[in-house]
Structure formats: C-alpha cells, structure tokens
Design a protein around this motif. Structure first.
Motif, PDB file in Angstrom:
ATOM      1  N   GLY A  51       0.816  -1.198   0.107  1.00  0.00           N
ATOM      2  CA  GLY A  51       0.073  -0.038  -0.009  1.00  0.00           C
ATOM      3  C   GLY A  51       0.762   1.157   0.008  1.00  0.00           C
ATOM      4  N   GLN A  52       1.710   1.617  -0.933  1.00  0.00           N
ATOM      5  CA  GLN A  52       2.553   2.633  -1.225  1.00  0.00           C
ATOM      6  C   GLN A  52       2.784   2.815  -2.693  1.00  0.00           C
ATOM      7  OE1 GLN A  52       5.817   1.958  -2.163  1.00  0.00           O
ATOM      8  NE2 GLN A  52       5.077  -0.123  -1.986  1.00  0.00           N
ATOM      9  N   PRO A  53       3.388   4.163  -2.991  1.00  0.00           N
ATOM     10  CA  PRO A  53       3.131   4.307  -4.402  1.00  0.00           C
ATOM     11  C   PRO A  53       4.314   3.518  -5.229  1.00  0.00           C
ATOM     12  CG  PRO A  53       3.368   6.351  -3.041  1.00  0.00           C
ATOM     13  CD  PRO A  53       3.458   5.419  -2.101  1.00  0.00           C
TER      14      PRO A  53
ATOM     15  N   TRP B 167       3.170   3.450  -9.131  1.00  0.00           N
ATOM     16  CA  TRP B 167       1.815   3.351  -9.438  1.00  0.00           C
ATOM     17  C   TRP B 167       1.238   4.424  -9.795  1.00  0.00           C
ATOM     18  CZ3 TRP B 167       0.950  -1.430 -11.145  1.00  0.00           C
ATOM     19  CH2 TRP B 167       1.555  -2.437 -10.682  1.00  0.00           C
TER      20      TRP B 167
ATOM     21  N   GLU C 125      -1.972   5.052  -9.725  1.00  0.00           N
ATOM     22  CA  GLU C 125      -3.076   5.117  -8.757  1.00  0.00           C
ATOM     23  C   GLU C 125      -2.955   4.212  -7.540  1.00  0.00           C
ATOM     24  OE1 GLU C 125      -6.637   3.858 -10.941  1.00  0.00           O
ATOM     25  OE2 GLU C 125      -5.771   1.722 -11.257  1.00  0.00           O
ATOM     26  N   PRO C 126      -3.457   4.393  -6.329  1.00  0.00           N
ATOM     27  CA  PRO C 126      -3.380   3.349  -5.516  1.00  0.00           C
ATOM     28  C   PRO C 126      -3.754   2.166  -5.973  1.00  0.00           C
ATOM     29  CG  PRO C 126      -4.833   5.125  -4.599  1.00  0.00           C
ATOM     30  CD  PRO C 126      -4.609   5.495  -6.358  1.00  0.00           C
ATOM     31  N   ILE C 127      -2.444   1.221  -5.558  1.00  0.00           N
ATOM     32  CA  ILE C 127      -2.628  -0.367  -5.996  1.00  0.00           C
ATOM     33  C   ILE C 127      -3.872  -1.109  -5.514  1.00  0.00           C
ATOM     34  CG2 ILE C 127      -1.543  -1.199  -3.943  1.00  0.00           C
ATOM     35  CD1 ILE C 127      -0.982  -2.383  -7.600  1.00  0.00           C
ATOM     36  N   PHE C 128      -4.461  -0.450  -4.242  1.00  0.00           N
ATOM     37  CA  PHE C 128      -6.016  -1.072  -3.906  1.00  0.00           C
ATOM     38  C   PHE C 128      -6.652  -1.021  -5.145  1.00  0.00           C
ATOM     39  CE2 PHE C 128      -3.469   0.393  -0.107  1.00  0.00           C
ATOM     40  CZ  PHE C 128      -3.457  -0.667   0.652  1.00  0.00           C
ATOM     41  N   ASP C 129      -6.930   0.200  -5.591  1.00  0.00           N
ATOM     42  CA  ASP C 129      -7.862   0.512  -6.783  1.00  0.00           C
ATOM     43  C   ASP C 129      -7.517  -0.181  -7.895  1.00  0.00           C
ATOM     44  OD1 ASP C 129      -9.396   2.207  -5.190  1.00  0.00           O
ATOM     45  OD2 ASP C 129      -8.065   3.959  -5.710  1.00  0.00           O
TER      46      ASP C 129
END
Length: 186
Positions: free
Chosen positions: A57-59, A78, A80-84
């Motif tokens: 969860g980091q760029p 990334w 956008e956030p990797i979660f998305d």
C-alpha cells in the motif's frame, strides 16, 4: 594543469548532480476490450472485499532485495493506489472470463460473495513476479469455499515495465481461476 582537471571534474560532477530522473508511472489495467455495451450482471455472484497486504500500500512497485526484505521503488510508481488498480483489474478480468459482471456485494442480495486477499505481489531477486492470493465464497454468512492461488512468472525482459506485465499475467490467471470455479458452483 592539475587545477584545470580538478575544476573539470567538479563541473562534471555538478552537472550529473543537477540532472533529475523523471519517475515512471504504471497503470494496472486489463487488456480486455471495454467498448460501450449493456452489461450483464450476475444474479448468483457479487464481488465483496478485495484486500491488499499492507506492504503493497505505497506508491512504489515492490521488489524483494533479500529473503524477507522488500524495497519499494522510488522512481517506478503506480499511477493510482494499488488497492484500486487490483480491484478494477480483477473485476474486469473475472467478468470477461465468467461472461457476467460481478456487482459490488452491497448492491446485491442473496448472491454468493467473492472475497479476495492479495498477500504477495512483487518482484523477486531472481527476475520473477510472484502472486500469492486467497479467495473465498460466502453465502448467508457462511464460507462455502476457500482457495489459494500461488504462482510466479519469469520476467520477459529486465525492468519495472516487465514486472508490471508479469504481475498482470498473474492477476489475469487468478481471475480465470476464480471465474472457472464460479462456473462449476452455479
């Protein structure tokens, strides 16, 4: 002459220090055709939680530097956030492989919910991408199936672009495994 060489060296070093390296940004997007169309949502299944291990969860894209040691890239990020990115990628790929869209669980009722947890998604020291994920189906607050996906893929070339490409292949394979299971569970 020695002073001239020293001044030249100082000038060269100053020139190198002032050059900035522009970061590279990567999107985690499915290669599926997303043309305009009427969608066919599944009435049997919905997409629940898609969790990502906190270290992701980091760029920066993440590389393993030694056993149990990870390093996020500082110039390969990334977009956008990797979660998305992971959630959108998996939703698109599962829908393509299954033939129906999985609506978010909060928009459906009486559907079996597909939950996914990504525990590892990074590059390795030996030039591979690794994906370890768990996914489970929940119906009426009961877990009805629990599965693990653990695969690695050699990078086709060196570099972070190749890492992203290999991670996409692994995530697509995970989505195909989930979709195939959904077909048998219908």
């Amino acid at each position: 002459m020695k002073i001239a060489n020293l001044l030249l060296l100082v000038a060269l070093l100053a020139g190198c220090a002032s050059q900035t390296v522009e970061p590279s940004y990567y999107l985690l997007r499915s290669g599926q055709d997303l043309s305009s169309s009427t969608l066919r949502p599944s009435t049997d299944f919905s997409l629940g939680g898609v969790e990502i291990a906190p270290y992701l969860g980091q760029p920066g894209l993440v590389m393993e530097t030694a056993a149990g040691q990870m390093r996020p890239a500082s110039q390969n990020l990334w977009a956008e956030p990797i979660f998305d990115g992971v959630r959108n990628f998996l939703a698109t790929e599962i829908a393509h492989a299954h033939g129906q869209e999985l609506l978010p669980a909060k928009l459906t009722s009486n559907a079996t919910v597909v939950n996914i947890r990504i525990d590892q998604l990074h590059g390795t020291r030996d030039g591979k991408a690794i994906l370890v994920a768990y996914w489970w189906l929940v119906l009426a607050d009961q877990v009805v199936a629990l599965n693990r996906f653990s695969e690695s893929r050699a990078l086709q070339t060196s570099g972070y672009g190749a890492l992203v490409d290999a991670e996409k292949v692994l995530l697509a394979e995970l989505a195909q495994q989930i979709a195939a299971f959904l077909v048998t569970a219908e």
